[in-house]
Write a protein that holds these residues in place. Structure first.
Motif: not given
Length: 159
Positions: A89, A91, A124
């Motif tokens: 995560r 990004n 995201n």
């Protein structure tokens, strides 16, 4: 000293052609042992990725790239770094890693997949406009790829 100086220029002159040969055909200059060690380095990093140990995989792939930046597996290593960051995560790092793939290895078979990761990471991060642009670029450049199909689905969800 004079004989050492005289011996030095021919060595430099004769050393110039082999690097050109070895950089254009690296496998031909590597022993089977060297090839096996290179493959092992890649496989170890990929094993860590498969085990979901993404930080260790990233370090392994980065080490591989530092040692073998022109190897046939280098673009894959760069791709897996970005994929690992996405799975963590992180990004922004995922986008940076995949942009590096596209810049350094523009003809890589992983290019379509790299664009998919970039678009996904942009989405995201809440940057729907950037994600839309990236997904559209992917579908335009690689229309028959599996990644283009996924991009189309993700684009529909952005609305």
């Amino acid at each position: 000293a004079a004989s050492a100086a005289a011996a030095s220029p021919p060595a430099t002159t004769s050393a110039a052609p082999p690097p050109t040969t070895s950089s254009s055909l690296p496998p031909a200059t590597l022993s089977a042992t060297d090839q096996a060690a290179i493959q092992r380095a890649y496989d170890n990093a990929y094993s860590n990725y498969r085990l979901s140990d993404y930080p260790t995989a990233i370090r392994g792939f980065e080490s591989f790239l530092k040692s073998y930046p022109k190897h046939a597996l280098a673009p894959n290593s760069q791709y897996w770094i970005g994929d690992s960051y996405l799975r963590l995560r992180d990004n922004r790092s995922a986008i940076e890693a995949e942009r590096r793939l596209l810049g350094t290895y523009p003809d890589s078979p992983k290019s379509a997949d790299a664009l998919l990761i970039i678009g996904t990471a942009e989405s995201n991060l809440g940057d729907g406009a950037a994600a839309r642009k990236t997904f559209e670029e992917l579908m335009s450049k690689y229309p028959s790829s599996e990644s283009a199909d996924k991009a189309k689905q993700r684009l529909a969800k952005l609305k």
